[in-house]
Motif scaffolding. Structure first.
Motif, mmCIF file in Angstrom:
data_model
loop_
_atom_site.group_PDB
_atom_site.id
_atom_site.type_symbol
_atom_site.label_atom_id
_atom_site.label_comp_id
_atom_site.label_asym_id
_atom_site.label_seq_id
_atom_site.Cartn_x
_atom_site.Cartn_y
_atom_site.Cartn_z
ATOM 1 N N GLU A 86 -24.435 -18.024 5.290
ATOM 2 C CA GLU A 86 -22.944 -17.819 4.640
ATOM 3 C C GLU A 86 -22.843 -16.596 3.414
ATOM 4 O OE1 GLU A 86 -19.936 -21.282 3.333
ATOM 5 O OE2 GLU A 86 -21.759 -20.902 1.893
ATOM 6 N N VAL A 87 -24.085 -16.155 3.158
ATOM 7 C CA VAL A 87 -23.578 -15.205 2.209
ATOM 8 C C VAL A 87 -25.001 -14.159 2.493
ATOM 9 C CG1 VAL A 87 -25.145 -16.377 0.583
ATOM 10 C CG2 VAL A 87 -23.648 -14.784 -0.338
ATOM 11 N N THR A 88 -24.676 -13.134 1.972
ATOM 12 C CA THR A 88 -25.625 -11.888 2.084
ATOM 13 C C THR A 88 -26.419 -11.962 0.659
ATOM 14 O OG1 THR A 88 -24.372 -10.107 1.149
ATOM 15 C CG2 THR A 88 -24.100 -10.582 3.549
ATOM 16 N N ALA A 89 -27.751 -11.399 0.755
ATOM 17 C CA ALA A 89 -28.581 -11.356 -0.360
ATOM 18 C C ALA A 89 -27.753 -10.477 -1.411
ATOM 19 C CB ALA A 89 -29.861 -10.548 -0.008
ATOM 20 N N GLU A 90 -27.302 -9.487 -1.306
ATOM 21 C CA GLU A 90 -26.699 -8.599 -2.475
ATOM 22 C C GLU A 90 -25.471 -9.583 -3.113
ATOM 23 O OE1 GLU A 90 -27.267 -7.459 0.638
ATOM 24 O OE2 GLU A 90 -28.764 -6.010 0.245
ATOM 25 N N GLU A 91 -24.565 -10.119 -2.152
ATOM 26 C CA GLU A 91 -23.485 -11.063 -2.704
ATOM 27 C C GLU A 91 -23.986 -12.247 -3.339
ATOM 28 O OE1 GLU A 91 -19.379 -13.179 -1.247
ATOM 29 O OE2 GLU A 91 -20.988 -12.449 0.309
ATOM 30 N N ALA A 92 -25.227 -12.930 -2.912
ATOM 31 C CA ALA A 92 -25.856 -14.014 -3.562
ATOM 32 C C ALA A 92 -26.391 -13.493 -5.032
ATOM 33 C CB ALA A 92 -27.005 -14.405 -2.826
ATOM 34 N N ASN A 93 -26.700 -12.353 -5.081
ATOM 35 C CA ASN A 93 -27.278 -11.674 -6.442
ATOM 36 C C ASN A 93 -26.068 -11.618 -7.376
ATOM 37 O OD1 ASN A 93 -28.158 -9.149 -8.174
ATOM 38 N ND2 ASN A 93 -29.940 -10.342 -7.739
ATOM 39 N N ARG A 94 -24.836 -11.101 -6.861
ATOM 40 C CA ARG A 94 -23.927 -11.071 -7.652
ATOM 41 C C ARG A 94 -23.482 -12.367 -8.187
ATOM 42 N NH1 ARG A 94 -22.520 -7.166 -3.797
ATOM 43 N NH2 ARG A 94 -21.094 -8.460 -2.566
ATOM 44 N N ILE A 95 -23.171 -13.508 -7.270
ATOM 45 C CA ILE A 95 -22.691 -14.618 -7.516
ATOM 46 C C ILE A 95 -23.473 -15.235 -8.761
ATOM 47 C CG2 ILE A 95 -22.341 -16.994 -6.669
ATOM 48 C CD1 ILE A 95 -21.537 -15.659 -4.106
ATOM 49 N N GLY A 96 -24.952 -15.365 -8.611
ATOM 50 C CA GLY A 96 -25.842 -15.640 -9.569
ATOM 51 C C GLY A 96 -25.751 -14.923 -11.052
ATOM 52 N N TYR A 97 -25.463 -13.675 -10.972
ATOM 53 C CA TYR A 97 -25.133 -13.044 -12.210
ATOM 54 C C TYR A 97 -23.943 -13.532 -12.716
ATOM 55 C CZ TYR A 97 -24.852 -9.047 -15.443
ATOM 56 O OH TYR A 97 -25.040 -8.209 -16.566
ATOM 57 N N ALA A 109 -30.198 -13.438 -23.059
ATOM 58 C CA ALA A 109 -30.750 -12.373 -22.206
ATOM 59 C C ALA A 109 -31.119 -13.050 -20.704
ATOM 60 C CB ALA A 109 -31.955 -11.463 -22.507
ATOM 61 N N PHE A 110 -31.075 -12.825 -19.699
ATOM 62 C CA PHE A 110 -31.258 -13.212 -18.362
ATOM 63 C C PHE A 110 -31.834 -12.258 -17.319
ATOM 64 C CE2 PHE A 110 -26.701 -13.179 -18.114
ATOM 65 C CZ PHE A 110 -26.663 -12.540 -16.979
ATOM 66 N N ILE A 111 -32.415 -12.798 -16.370
ATOM 67 C CA ILE A 111 -32.649 -12.057 -15.017
ATOM 68 C C ILE A 111 -32.290 -12.881 -13.981
ATOM 69 C CG2 ILE A 111 -34.523 -10.736 -16.012
ATOM 70 C CD1 ILE A 111 -36.428 -12.692 -14.373
ATOM 71 N N VAL A 112 -31.822 -12.165 -12.975
ATOM 72 C CA VAL A 112 -31.477 -12.952 -11.598
ATOM 73 C C VAL A 112 -32.106 -12.202 -10.528
ATOM 74 C CG1 VAL A 112 -29.510 -13.338 -10.025
ATOM 75 C CG2 VAL A 112 -29.064 -13.223 -12.601
ATOM 76 N N ALA A 113 -33.080 -13.048 -9.826
ATOM 77 C CA ALA A 113 -33.902 -12.646 -8.682
ATOM 78 C C ALA A 113 -33.524 -13.558 -7.449
ATOM 79 C CB ALA A 113 -35.411 -12.782 -8.999
ATOM 80 N N THR A 114 -32.937 -12.619 -6.507
ATOM 81 C CA THR A 114 -32.801 -13.372 -5.172
ATOM 82 C C THR A 114 -33.865 -13.366 -4.189
ATOM 83 O OG1 THR A 114 -30.408 -12.482 -5.647
ATOM 84 C CG2 THR A 114 -30.942 -13.238 -3.581
ATOM 85 N N HIS A 115 -34.272 -14.650 -3.774
ATOM 86 C CA HIS A 115 -35.295 -14.576 -2.954
ATOM 87 C C HIS A 115 -34.808 -14.680 -1.284
ATOM 88 C CE1 HIS A 115 -38.475 -15.927 -5.722
ATOM 89 N NE2 HIS A 115 -38.036 -14.992 -6.228
ATOM 90 N N THR A 116 -35.215 -13.974 -0.442
ATOM 91 C CA THR A 116 -34.981 -14.023 0.946
ATOM 92 C C THR A 116 -36.219 -14.588 1.789
ATOM 93 O OG1 THR A 116 -35.680 -11.725 1.178
ATOM 94 C CG2 THR A 116 -33.168 -12.104 0.719
#
Length: 467
Positions: A86-97, A109-116
């Motif tokens: 349903e979503v690409t990895a790049e879009e998932a990272n933006r949604i997580g941010y 402060a935070f980090i967002v790491a998208t796992h594939t």
């Protein structure tokens, strides 16, 4: 559609605060899961040094407030999992941010790491429990998980994604048995088995047949496959016993055979177990248990003697000697793996210090020009602390001239290769050692006093010969 979960992180028993923060952030930023670090974003921190920055903020919090809790929350993690496809990895990272900014309100402060690495793309969001001003902390509240899900659903709707529709308890699906989840590697092994039944004439023809089946094949030193729906290539050597390139080549040549993968197979059961101590275990258990225990012991000692015969063990001395040899072989492999892991950890730490030094050397130069101003130090405390830590690490480095980042990365890759090479024989060496140790203990339990007397007689005979 995204499922979310908020997890409070505490200090693990036997570990320091710094070790726990490093472990959490390193797992989230695993290059093998985040496409070599390309799917990592951060807010008010550097992904390479976020654990040290989190640690520094907590020290400043204690200085400013004087507060220190026994069971403190060191950080929070949000897991956000998306529906497959349903979503690409790049879009998932933006949604997580966006989700992290909404939950923290830009104060942490935070980090967002998208796992594939899984069929479902998912985010690991790690944010500091201490605020950026180092005077406040994130306050977890009742039903915070439900609030997190509502915020995530709102963001998903803004991105035109589906959301999870809540159901009443009586409308939810109930089942008592759960089907086993199919494994991707099992499907690949089944396809390999089917192709080998068609008897390809060469390994290249075998790869051509895989391509005809819809697989994308990467040829070369380490052949790899990627089928429909796969995110990454899977190497043949990672498919398990019977499916490596040499074993497939031998199966094609007719000199070997493929071990067919059984998707329902569980961990291999041990061939035999330790004997039951009849004196201790049968007390108050009744005649039925005593009969079962005798039959059980008879089966185990029979399997033990069969094992000894297969290993050409003809005496007690042979058994003890081969047991010590198996233990020594396992310990040697284990030491090799532990040494490689220790060097890898030191390598990564030195890489971090070199990068921190390069980022903070201009701030340190300005600090020197200011005449080591106290005001300047307070304004740039974090950078100067990282710079000092890097210099201390360089002074402790005993290898002469410092290596470059490229050299360290090359060394790290070589250490990974050494570790993987040692792991090839690790399981077999461990199983062999355990079999010999169980066999020795069973023999000692079965013969008891007779074996002890024989060993004492042999020992006294050796002492007489020495005299």
């Amino acid at each position: 559609m995204a499922a979310t979960r908020l997890i409070a992180m505490h200090i693990n028993k036997g570990k320091t605060l710094a070790q726990c923060l490093e472990a959490r952030t390193d797992y989230a930023q695993n290059p093998e899961k985040t496409e070599k670090g390309n799917l990592i974003s951060a807010y008010e921190c550097d992904p390479m040094t976020c654990d040290e920055e989190f640690l520094l903020s907590k020290r400043q919090y204690r200085q400013y407030t004087g507060r220190e809790q026994i069971s403190d929350v060191i950080a929070y993690q949000i897991r956000q999992s998306f529906k497959p496809g349903e979503v690409t990895a790049e879009e998932a990272n933006r949604i997580g941010y966006e989700l992290a900014m909404a939950i923290t309100k830009g104060k942490h402060a935070f980090i967002v790491a998208t796992h594939t690495d899984r069929p479902h793309i998912h985010n690991h969001i790690v944010f500091n429990s201490t605020a950026l001003d180092c005077r406040h902390k994130f306050r977890d509240f009742k039903h915070s998980g439900l609030a997190l899900q509502h915020v995530s659903d709102r963001i998903c709707l803004e991105h035109r994604l589906s959301v999870i529709e809540p159901k009443r308890y009586k409308d939810r699906l109930r089942r008592s048995s759960y089907p086993k989840r199919p494994k991707l590697r099992d499907d690949i092994c089944k396809d390999i088995d089917r192709i080998l039944l068609r008897k390809p004439k060469s390994f290249d023809q075998f790869l051509d047949m895989l391509e005809a089946e819809g697989y994308e094949v990467k040829r070369g030193k380490q052949p790899a496959l990627k089928g429909k729906g796969q995110q990454r290539f899977i190497r043949l050597r990672s498919l398990g016993e019977g499916y490596t390139e040499p074993e497939i080549r031998s199966a094609i040549a007719g000199t070997g055979r493929i071990i067919k993968r059984n998707s329902t197979q569980v961990h291999e059961k041990p061939r035999f177990n330790l004997l039951i101590d009849m004196q201790e275990r049968i007390q108050g258990k009744g005649a039925g248990y005593e009969r079962w225990a005798k039959v059980y012991n008879l089966k185990q000692i029979s399997e033990t003697f069969l094992f000894m015969r297969e290993q050409h063990v003809e005496s007690f001395e042979d058994l003890y000697a081969k047991t010590e040899e198996a233990v020594a072989g396992f310990n040697e492999l284990n030491d090799t793996i532990k040494t490689a892991e220790s060097k890898m950890a030191a390598n990564l730490a030195l890489q971090k210090h070199i990068q921190n030094y390069a980022k903070t050397k201009d701030v340190y130069a300005a600090y020197r020009k200011s005449g080591y101003s106290r005001k300047f130090y307070e304004e740039h405390r974090a950078e100067l602390t990282l710079h000092k830590a890097a210099k201390d690490a360089f002074n402790e480095y005993g290898g002469g001239r410092l290596p470059t980042i490229q050299q360290l990365r090359q060394e790290y890759a070589e250490l990974i290769s050494q570790k993987k090479e040692a792991y090839k024989g690790y399981r077999e060496a461990k199983r062999k050692m355990q079999d010999y140790l169980k066999a020795r203990q069973n023999v000692e339990t079965f013969y008891g006093d007779e074996l002890r007397e024989e060993r004492e007689a042999a020992k006294s005979k050796q002492e007489e010969q020495k005299r």
